[in-house]
Scaffold this motif. Structure first.
Motif, PDB file in Angstrom:
ATOM      1  N   PHE A 180      -2.443   4.013  -1.061  1.00 21.01           N
ATOM      2  CA  PHE A 180      -2.983   4.484  -2.580  1.00 21.01           C
ATOM      3  C   PHE A 180      -2.215   5.742  -2.592  1.00 21.01           C
ATOM      4  N   GLU A 181      -1.631   6.034  -3.290  1.00 16.97           N
ATOM      5  CA  GLU A 181      -1.072   7.650  -4.500  1.00 16.97           C
ATOM      6  C   GLU A 181      -2.258   7.645  -5.565  1.00 16.97           C
TER       7      GLU A 181
ATOM      8  N   TYR B  44     -13.263   1.178  -7.547  1.00 19.51           N
ATOM      9  CA  TYR B  44     -11.885   0.436  -7.991  1.00 19.51           C
ATOM     10  C   TYR B  44     -11.017  -0.033  -7.226  1.00 19.51           C
ATOM     11  N   GLU B  45     -10.754   1.185  -6.275  1.00 18.34           N
ATOM     12  CA  GLU B  45      -9.292   0.932  -5.669  1.00 18.34           C
ATOM     13  C   GLU B  45     -10.070   0.007  -4.226  1.00 18.34           C
TER      14      GLU B  45
ATOM     15  N   LYS C  22       3.787   3.028  -1.999  1.00 14.68           N
ATOM     16  CA  LYS C  22       2.848   3.286  -2.788  1.00 14.68           C
ATOM     17  C   LYS C  22       2.423   2.119  -4.312  1.00 14.68           C
ATOM     18  N   VAL C  23       1.291   2.862  -3.964  1.00  9.70           N
ATOM     19  CA  VAL C  23       0.411   1.557  -4.967  1.00  9.70           C
ATOM     20  C   VAL C  23      -0.595   2.600  -6.048  1.00  9.70           C
ATOM     21  N   GLU C  24      -0.238   3.224  -7.332  1.00 13.22           N
ATOM     22  CA  GLU C  24      -1.690   3.777  -8.250  1.00 13.22           C
ATOM     23  C   GLU C  24      -2.517   2.956  -9.339  1.00 13.22           C
TER      24      GLU C  24
ATOM     25  N   THR D  89       5.781   1.778  -6.016  1.00 15.84           N
ATOM     26  CA  THR D  89       6.950   2.210  -6.048  1.00 15.84           C
ATOM     27  C   THR D  89       6.728   2.329  -5.287  1.00 15.84           C
ATOM     28  N   GLU D  90       8.306   2.407  -4.480  1.00 14.74           N
ATOM     29  CA  GLU D  90       8.752   2.374  -3.291  1.00 14.74           C
ATOM     30  C   GLU D  90       8.667   3.960  -2.824  1.00 14.74           C
TER      31      GLU D  90
END
Length: 211
Positions: free
Chosen positions: A44-45, A59-60, A84-86, A158-159
């Motif tokens: 997670f970012e 929420y994460e 990475k997941v935002e 995103t990569e």
């Protein structure tokens, strides 16, 4: 007579509690998801302000379980992920109806709809010439006013190397209740339905909710 009225009230409450309602949302999907098997290891970012935020952590956790069901794997410390997941979310005051006895409710024009700006803040302001800004605290309501709120949620994948955006999914739902926490699970389910979805599409997604 009072006992009969009380009984009738309780009966109506029980009946309504067992009713099912429909949660409706609009979902837009843009992605370049690889056709071949994608390594789905991720981290997670978090944006400034999301670190050590109890609401965001909740929420994460919700999103973490849903991603796991889709084959994603959150990496442990010391391991390099591929993705990475935002996660972002926001509530916008959509519309206010008011009586002549009150000044019209407004919201900061900084807001836009469907994440047209890059900063997400959960507040709205009512203006009154007698009180200045802000006139009323968040969540204030009056029998002379009726508001609707646009709850929005965005998931971006995103990569990690190269920073190529693979998926950008946004879900929104208009509700009378200003509390986004009630709708985040349904917004996530809407956003991830048939993941990754049809690229460039905007569709209406509905779920039946048992109250």
């Amino acid at each position: 007579m009072k006992k009969l009225a009380l009984f009738f009230s309780l009966a109506c409450s029980l009946l309504l509690s067992g009713c099912a309602t429909t949660f409706s949302s609009q979902v837009s999907v843009f992605h370049e998801w690889p056709a071949a098997n994608q390594d789905k290891s991720y981290i997670f970012e978090r944006a400034p302000g999301q670190e050590n935020n109890p609401e965001h952590k909740l929420y994460e956790d919700m999103l973490r379980g849903r991603l796991q069901n889709l084959g994603f794997k959150e990496v442990v410390a010391g391991t390099t992920p591929v993705l990475k997941v935002e996660l972002q979310y926001a509530t916008t005051l959509r519309e206010v109806q008011y009586s002549p006895f009150w000044q019209p409710g407004i919201y900061d024009p900084y807001w836009g709809l469907h994440f047209s700006r890059g900063i997400y803040r959960r507040h709205y302001i009512y203006y009154s010439p007698f009180w200045g800004l802000p006139a009323y605290p968040r969540g204030w309501s009056d029998i002379n006013m009726r508001s609707t709120f646009l709850h929005q949620l965005q998931i971006r994948i995103t990569e990690l190397n190269g920073n190529k955006k693979l998926a950008d999914i946004k879900a929104s739902s208009e509700q009378f209740n200003p509390e986004i926490s009630l709708y985040v699970p349904y917004l996530m389910d809407s956003a991830l339905k048939d993941f990754p979805g049809k690229n460039g599409s905007t569709s209406k997604v509905e779920f039946t909710i048992n109250n």
